[in-house]
Design a protein around this motif. Structure first.
Motif, PDB file in Angstrom:
ATOM      1  N   ALA A   1       0.836  -1.205   0.000  1.00  7.59           N
ATOM      2  CA  ALA A   1       0.000   0.000   0.000  1.00  7.59           C
ATOM      3  C   ALA A   1       0.871   1.255   0.000  1.00  7.59           C
ATOM      4  CB  ALA A   1      -0.929  -0.009   1.213  1.00  7.59           C
ATOM      5  N   ILE A   2       1.954   1.236   0.757  1.00  8.25           N
ATOM      6  CA  ILE A   2       2.849   2.401   0.811  1.00  8.25           C
ATOM      7  C   ILE A   2       3.557   2.587  -0.529  1.00  8.25           C
ATOM      8  CG2 ILE A   2       5.018   3.252   1.823  1.00  8.25           C
ATOM      9  CD1 ILE A   2       4.019   2.126   4.541  1.00  8.25           C
ATOM     10  N   ARG A   3       4.006   1.477  -1.128  1.00 11.51           N
ATOM     11  CA  ARG A   3       4.667   1.567  -2.445  1.00 11.51           C
ATOM     12  C   ARG A   3       3.725   2.203  -3.470  1.00 11.51           C
ATOM     13  NH1 ARG A   3       9.363   2.482  -3.280  1.00 11.51           N
ATOM     14  NH2 ARG A   3       8.345   4.195  -4.329  1.00 11.51           N
ATOM     15  N   ALA A   4       2.467   1.745  -3.480  1.00 13.43           N
ATOM     16  CA  ALA A   4       1.490   2.280  -4.435  1.00 13.43           C
ATOM     17  C   ALA A   4       1.259   3.770  -4.184  1.00 13.43           C
ATOM     18  CB  ALA A   4       0.174   1.505  -4.333  1.00 13.43           C
ATOM     19  N   ALA A   5       1.158   4.145  -2.920  1.00 11.67           N
ATOM     20  CA  ALA A   5       0.899   5.556  -2.587  1.00 11.67           C
ATOM     21  C   ALA A   5       2.092   6.433  -2.949  1.00 11.67           C
ATOM     22  CB  ALA A   5       0.566   5.690  -1.104  1.00 11.67           C
ATOM     23  N   LEU A   6       3.310   5.931  -2.710  1.00  7.89           N
ATOM     24  CA  LEU A   6       4.508   6.710  -3.054  1.00  7.89           C
ATOM     25  C   LEU A   6       4.581   6.894  -4.575  1.00  7.89           C
ATOM     26  CD1 LEU A   6       7.194   5.105  -0.689  1.00  7.89           C
ATOM     27  CD2 LEU A   6       6.259   7.433  -0.511  1.00  7.89           C
ATOM     28  N   ASP A   7       4.336   5.826  -5.320  1.00  8.21           N
ATOM     29  CA  ASP A   7       4.390   5.903  -6.789  1.00  8.21           C
ATOM     30  C   ASP A   7       3.348   6.888  -7.311  1.00  8.21           C
ATOM     31  OD1 ASP A   7       6.414   4.098  -6.641  1.00  8.21           O
ATOM     32  OD2 ASP A   7       5.334   2.428  -7.559  1.00  8.21           O
ATOM     33  N   GLU A   8       2.161   6.781  -6.752  1.00  2.00           N
ATOM     34  CA  GLU A   8       1.049   7.667  -7.103  1.00  2.00           C
ATOM     35  C   GLU A   8       1.440   9.134  -6.901  1.00  2.00           C
ATOM     36  OE1 GLU A   8      -3.268   8.518  -7.593  1.00  2.00           O
ATOM     37  OE2 GLU A   8      -2.076   6.716  -7.992  1.00  2.00           O
ATOM     38  N   ALA A   9       2.213   9.378  -5.818  1.00  2.00           N
ATOM     39  CA  ALA A   9       2.636  10.754  -5.493  1.00  2.00           C
ATOM     40  C   ALA A   9       3.879  11.160  -6.287  1.00  2.00           C
ATOM     41  CB  ALA A   9       2.899  10.874  -3.991  1.00  2.00           C
ATOM     42  N   GLY A  10       4.352  10.275  -7.166  1.00  2.00           N
ATOM     43  CA  GLY A  10       5.537  10.593  -7.966  1.00  2.00           C
ATOM     44  C   GLY A  10       6.844  10.331  -7.250  1.00  2.00           C
ATOM     45  N   GLU A  11       6.766   9.714  -6.064  1.00  2.59           N
ATOM     46  CA  GLU A  11       7.974   9.455  -5.258  1.00  2.59           C
ATOM     47  C   GLU A  11       8.555   8.089  -5.634  1.00  2.59           C
ATOM     48  OE1 GLU A  11       9.512  11.453  -3.195  1.00  2.59           O
ATOM     49  OE2 GLU A  11       8.064  13.089  -3.183  1.00  2.59           O
ATOM     50  N   ILE A  12       8.922   7.930  -6.906  1.00  5.58           N
ATOM     51  CA  ILE A  12       9.328   6.592  -7.348  1.00  5.58           C
ATOM     52  C   ILE A  12      10.707   6.188  -6.831  1.00  5.58           C
ATOM     53  CG2 ILE A  12       7.876   6.627  -9.429  1.00  5.58           C
ATOM     54  CD1 ILE A  12      10.582   7.035 -10.986  1.00  5.58           C
ATOM     55  N   HIS A  13      11.527   7.169  -6.441  1.00 11.47           N
ATOM     56  CA  HIS A  13      12.863   6.834  -5.940  1.00 11.47           C
ATOM     57  C   HIS A  13      12.913   6.691  -4.423  1.00 11.47           C
ATOM     58  CE1 HIS A  13      14.523   7.084  -9.862  1.00 11.47           C
ATOM     59  NE2 HIS A  13      14.213   8.361 -10.013  1.00 11.47           N
TER      60      HIS A  13
END
Ligand code: PBG
Length: 330
Positions: A179-191
């Motif tokens: 869930a955190i990975r999906a939320a980070l990616d969604e927010a553009g925080e891919i790194h």
């Protein structure tokens, strides 16, 4: 196993002088292997000592850069930030965790400005922010999994936006890494990396930490319905496997010294970066023994940290990190 026989083989030959011992050493320990956890508090002035952890303090934002400067100079790659949230800001849902101006976010922005090359690890869990001291929200006395995960994802994004490089979920809810990975990616925080506290045990060794953050007085009951049973080892591998499948970049075993067998198994099974946390109770135990002259300080620090490396750890979170770095730098 190739083996020899006495007296043609004398294993003491390879121990006879320092340079030979160095040459045949199987494990190395350097500042690259150290992560330093620090406690950030509200208000300014002199850092306040944590009574249960001799040598450890809580530091206000005005002294934070000065506090961290030596660690940066010594080459410690990353520090882990923990907030001592003022009791007045704690509530049932831990909503201060989502405030973009909370202690962690302010600390992260400040440190990124001062030390752009220092890695910042942010703990994701609600216990520093809840008035009941649990890592998630309580429903009928039970820490509700999915509802807590929904809040933790927002906490993670909040920290990442403030400059935290490594999100470290320490809450032990099921499904939180994905869930955190999906939320980070969604927010553009891919790194933004995730170092999951994958195998975190319901341990007595967190006592001094909870005192440092003031979450001890608050804690109602224990954390046995979400943290792991110290009797279990196979289950740790399932926790790690699931966190990796959900997108964890690195995993952690916690506490450290009583769980070196778990570090070894995780390393052998998965061959991924695995970190160990030499937690507050381990620090307190060692620091008190050292204070009383029962243990040599420098040798004790290096020996315990080397033990983690020998067990297969990529690195160690340790309150001794700065002192260890000084020793290692000679
Ligand atoms: C919060 C958290 C804890 C620690 C790290 N993150 C305490 C706990 O789970 O109760 C312990 C660290 C230490 O003891 O040094 N979830």
């Amino acid at each position: 196993m190739i083996t020899g026989q006495f007296p043609t083989t004398r294993l003491r030959r390879n121990r006879v002088d320092a340079w030979t011992r160095r040459m045949v050493a199987e494990t190395s320990l350097s500042v690259d292997h150290l992560i330093w956890p620090i406690f950030v508090r509200d208000g300014g002035g002199e850092p306040t000592p944590v009574s249960t952890m001799p040598g450890v303090t809580r530091v206000g934002l005005d002294r934070l850069a000065a506090h961290v400067e030596e660690a940066v100079r010594l080459g410690i790659p990353a520090i882990a930030l923990f907030p001592a949230t003022p009791p007045g800001l704690k509530n049932e849902a831990g909503s201060e965790a989502l405030n973009p101006e909370n202690l962690i976010c302010q600390a992260a922005r400040l440190l990124k400005r001062e030390f752009p090359d220092l890695g910042l690890v942010g703990d994701v869990a609600l216990d520093p922010y809840t008035d009941h001291g649990h890592d998630g929200v309580l429903r009928d006395g039970y820490v509700a999994n999915d509802e807590s995960v929904a809040i933790l994802t927002r906490q993670a994004v909040n920290q990442a936006m403030a400059g935290i490089d490594i999100i470290a979920p320490s809450d032990m809810m099921d499904g939180r890494v994905g869930a955190i990975r999906a939320a980070l990616d969604e927010a553009g925080e891919i790194h933004t990396r995730i170092m999951s506290y994958a195998a975190k045990y319901a341990s007595s060794f967190y006592g001094p930490f909870r005192e440092a953050l003031g979450s001890n007085a608050a804690l109602k009951g224990d954390k046995k319905t979400y943290q792991m049973n110290p009797a279990n080892s196979d289950e740790a591998l399932r926790e790690v496997a699931m966190d990796l499948a959900e997108g964890a970049d690195m995993v952690m075993v916690k506490p450290g010294m009583p769980y070196l067998d778990i570090v070894r198994r995780v390393h052998d099974e998965f061959r991924v970066p695995v970190f160990a946390y030499q937690v507050s109770g381990e620090y307190a135990m060692l620091a008190h023994a050292m204070q009383h002259g029962l243990l040599d300080r420098e040798r004790g620090i290096i020996e315990t940290l080397m033990g983690f490396r020998r067990a297969g750890a990529s690195g160690v979170l340790s309150y001794f990190a700065v002192e260890a770095a000084r020793i290692l730098r000679g």
